[in-house]
Scaffold this motif. Structure first.
Motif, PDB file in Angstrom:
ATOM      1  N   ARG A  71       2.908  -0.303   5.078  1.00 31.85           N
ATOM      2  CA  ARG A  71       3.141   1.174   5.078  1.00 31.85           C
ATOM      3  C   ARG A  71       3.967   1.817   5.332  1.00 31.85           C
ATOM      4  O   ARG A  71       4.349   3.172   5.131  1.00 31.85           O
ATOM      5  N   ALA A  72       4.649   1.423   6.557  1.00 34.62           N
ATOM      6  CA  ALA A  72       6.067   2.002   7.125  1.00 34.62           C
ATOM      7  C   ALA A  72       6.964   1.064   7.776  1.00 34.62           C
ATOM      8  O   ALA A  72       6.466  -0.074   7.975  1.00 34.62           O
ATOM      9  N   ASP A  73       7.976   1.413   8.140  1.00 37.97           N
ATOM     10  CA  ASP A  73       8.993   0.809   8.576  1.00 37.97           C
ATOM     11  C   ASP A  73       8.584   0.425  10.124  1.00 37.97           C
ATOM     12  O   ASP A  73       8.668   1.568  10.969  1.00 37.97           O
ATOM     13  N   MET A  74       8.334  -0.632  10.445  1.00 34.12           N
ATOM     14  CA  MET A  74       7.944  -0.990  12.094  1.00 34.12           C
ATOM     15  C   MET A  74       8.960  -0.562  12.996  1.00 34.12           C
ATOM     16  O   MET A  74       8.788  -0.039  14.023  1.00 34.12           O
ATOM     17  N   SER A  75      10.342  -0.614  12.643  1.00 32.60           N
ATOM     18  CA  SER A  75      11.603  -0.096  13.437  1.00 32.60           C
ATOM     19  C   SER A  75      11.430   1.373  13.763  1.00 32.60           C
ATOM     20  O   SER A  75      11.738   1.866  14.818  1.00 32.60           O
ATOM     21  N   SER A  76      10.983   2.036  12.806  1.00 31.83           N
ATOM     22  CA  SER A  76      11.096   3.446  12.811  1.00 31.83           C
ATOM     23  C   SER A  76       9.849   4.071  13.809  1.00 31.83           C
ATOM     24  O   SER A  76      10.084   4.897  14.483  1.00 31.83           O
ATOM     25  N   ILE A  77       8.840   2.945  13.472  1.00 25.34           N
ATOM     26  CA  ILE A  77       7.581   3.373  14.317  1.00 25.34           C
ATOM     27  C   ILE A  77       7.974   3.020  15.873  1.00 25.34           C
ATOM     28  O   ILE A  77       7.554   3.881  16.723  1.00 25.34           O
ATOM     29  N   SER A  78       8.596   2.091  16.183  1.00 27.33           N
ATOM     30  CA  SER A  78       8.988   1.524  17.355  1.00 27.33           C
ATOM     31  C   SER A  78       9.964   2.704  17.973  1.00 27.33           C
ATOM     32  O   SER A  78       9.771   3.085  19.302  1.00 27.33           O
ATOM     33  N   LYS A  79      10.850   3.294  17.303  1.00 24.43           N
ATOM     34  CA  LYS A  79      11.631   4.394  17.797  1.00 24.43           C
ATOM     35  C   LYS A  79      10.609   5.746  18.139  1.00 24.43           C
ATOM     36  O   LYS A  79      11.210   6.247  19.056  1.00 24.43           O
ATOM     37  N   ILE A  80       9.724   5.864  17.290  1.00 22.67           N
ATOM     38  CA  ILE A  80       8.657   7.134  17.657  1.00 22.67           C
ATOM     39  C   ILE A  80       8.064   6.615  19.073  1.00 22.67           C
ATOM     40  O   ILE A  80       7.802   7.830  19.765  1.00 22.67           O
ATOM     41  N   VAL A  81       7.530   5.527  18.992  1.00 19.48           N
ATOM     42  CA  VAL A  81       6.725   5.191  20.222  1.00 19.48           C
ATOM     43  C   VAL A  81       7.663   5.264  21.483  1.00 19.48           C
ATOM     44  O   VAL A  81       7.252   5.765  22.490  1.00 19.48           O
ATOM     45  N   LYS A  82       9.054   4.722  21.377  1.00 20.76           N
ATOM     46  CA  LYS A  82       9.768   4.959  22.456  1.00 20.76           C
ATOM     47  C   LYS A  82       9.914   6.498  22.908  1.00 20.76           C
ATOM     48  O   LYS A  82      10.251   6.995  24.088  1.00 20.76           O
ATOM     49  N   SER A  83      10.292   7.169  21.833  1.00 21.52           N
ATOM     50  CA  SER A  83      10.504   8.627  22.236  1.00 21.52           C
ATOM     51  C   SER A  83       9.280   9.273  22.739  1.00 21.52           C
ATOM     52  O   SER A  83       9.386  10.134  23.563  1.00 21.52           O
ATOM     53  N   ARG A  84       7.903   9.041  22.368  1.00 20.71           N
ATOM     54  CA  ARG A  84       6.813   9.412  22.882  1.00 20.71           C
ATOM     55  C   ARG A  84       6.827   9.033  24.443  1.00 20.71           C
ATOM     56  O   ARG A  84       6.324   9.809  25.357  1.00 20.71           O
ATOM     57  N   LEU A  85       6.992   7.828  24.813  1.00 15.63           N
ATOM     58  CA  LEU A  85       6.861   7.279  26.132  1.00 15.63           C
ATOM     59  C   LEU A  85       7.911   7.472  27.132  1.00 15.63           C
ATOM     60  O   LEU A  85       7.703   7.423  28.268  1.00 15.63           O
ATOM     61  N   GLY A  86       9.151   7.606  26.404  1.00 18.43           N
ATOM     62  CA  GLY A  86      10.277   7.455  27.308  1.00 18.43           C
ATOM     63  C   GLY A  86      10.736   8.828  27.725  1.00 18.43           C
ATOM     64  O   GLY A  86      10.348   9.884  28.361  1.00 18.43           O
ATOM     65  N   PRO A 124       0.846  -1.351   0.049  1.00 19.83           N
ATOM     66  CA  PRO A 124      -0.051   0.113   0.022  1.00 19.83           C
ATOM     67  C   PRO A 124       0.893   1.412   0.045  1.00 19.83           C
ATOM     68  O   PRO A 124       1.979   1.099   0.130  1.00 19.83           O
ATOM     69  N   THR A 125       0.286   2.252  -0.216  1.00 19.53           N
ATOM     70  CA  THR A 125       1.034   3.602  -0.336  1.00 19.53           C
ATOM     71  C   THR A 125       1.613   3.992   1.043  1.00 19.53           C
ATOM     72  O   THR A 125       0.729   3.735   2.197  1.00 19.53           O
ATOM     73  N   PRO A 126       2.902   4.279   1.181  1.00 25.26           N
ATOM     74  CA  PRO A 126       3.387   4.506   2.393  1.00 25.26           C
ATOM     75  C   PRO A 126       2.892   5.508   3.259  1.00 25.26           C
ATOM     76  O   PRO A 126       2.626   6.625   2.614  1.00 25.26           O
ATOM     77  N   LEU A 127       2.964   5.503   4.421  1.00 21.66           N
ATOM     78  CA  LEU A 127       2.346   6.600   5.370  1.00 21.66           C
ATOM     79  C   LEU A 127       3.411   7.658   5.461  1.00 21.66           C
ATOM     80  O   LEU A 127       4.746   7.313   5.274  1.00 21.66           O
ATOM     81  N   THR A 128       3.170   8.950   5.502  1.00 21.91           N
ATOM     82  CA  THR A 128       3.949  10.118   5.614  1.00 21.91           C
ATOM     83  C   THR A 128       4.478  10.114   7.116  1.00 21.91           C
ATOM     84  O   THR A 128       3.722   9.587   7.968  1.00 21.91           O
ATOM     85  N   ASP A 129       5.520  10.869   7.466  1.00 22.22           N
ATOM     86  CA  ASP A 129       5.803  11.098   8.640  1.00 22.22           C
ATOM     87  C   ASP A 129       4.757  11.704   9.583  1.00 22.22           C
ATOM     88  O   ASP A 129       4.713  11.178  10.847  1.00 22.22           O
ATOM     89  N   THR A 130       4.004  12.489   9.010  1.00 27.12           N
ATOM     90  CA  THR A 130       3.047  13.254   9.881  1.00 27.12           C
ATOM     91  C   THR A 130       1.740  12.227  10.311  1.00 27.12           C
ATOM     92  O   THR A 130       1.443  12.179  11.221  1.00 27.12           O
ATOM     93  N   GLU A 131       1.625  11.242   9.398  1.00 29.66           N
ATOM     94  CA  GLU A 131       0.713  10.233   9.436  1.00 29.66           C
ATOM     95  C   GLU A 131       1.027   9.085  10.573  1.00 29.66           C
ATOM     96  O   GLU A 131       0.170   8.936  11.372  1.00 29.66           O
ATOM     97  N   ILE A 132       2.344   8.840  10.519  1.00 33.39           N
ATOM     98  CA  ILE A 132       2.912   8.071  11.363  1.00 33.39           C
ATOM     99  C   ILE A 132       2.747   8.443  12.871  1.00 33.39           C
ATOM    100  O   ILE A 132       2.435   7.881  13.807  1.00 33.39           O
TER     101      ILE A 132
END
Length: 149
Positions: free
Chosen positions: A134-149, A93-101
């Motif tokens: 639609r997105a690299d799960m490792s980059s999503i994981s990094k975003i989640v860590k930065s939001r929760l950490g 599918p169409t990749p998600l943008t950084d804003t959408e992620i």
């Protein structure tokens, strides 16, 4: 046995590649279909979500291989992997943008009430099905860590 439009799309693309005598495309699509068939046999079913996960994994493998081949100076092998990568990404599918992620992660954090790293699994459980393929799960994981950490 399965309800998989991704596989149907790949099957149609394989037929087109055969008609057009496009050997590189045909070979790559056959690799993808073989992997989907293996998963279907092993797991007794295959839905679109699982098929996208398989294609996503194949894309990630190609990216890793390209990086390693370039580091070793093997541009011939790198070019082949790049060709396969380009073909496989056509069926994701169409990749998600950084804003959408970021929005997806923020919504998941709000809906779970997550407040610490201990809640990361809950957040990822919500985000992963929406972002698979639609997105690299490792980059999503990094975003989640930065939001929760």
């Amino acid at each position: 046995m399965s309800d998989c439009t991704v596989r149907d799309t790949l099957t149609d693309a394989m037929k087109d590649a055969m008609r057009n005598r496009d050997k590189p495309r045909l070979g790559t699509i056959r690799l993808a279909l073989a992997e989907l068939k293996r998963i279907e046999i092993d797991e007794k079913s295959l839905d679109d979500q699982r098929a996208l996960a398989v294609l996503d994994k194949m894309v990630k493998q190609r990216r890793d291989a390209i990086e390693q081949f370039n580091a070793a100076g093997r541009t011939d092998l790198s070019d082949q992997e790049q060709l396969e990568l380009d073909i496989l990404t056509e069926y994701l599918p169409t990749p998600l943008t950084d804003t959408e992620i970021t929005e997806l992660v923020d919504n998941a954090i709000q809906s779970t009430g997550a407040s610490s790293m201990a809640d990361m699994g809950k957040v990822m459980a919500i985000v992963k099905p929406q972002a698979q393929g639609r997105a690299d799960m490792s980059s999503i994981s990094k975003i989640v860590k930065s939001r929760l950490g």
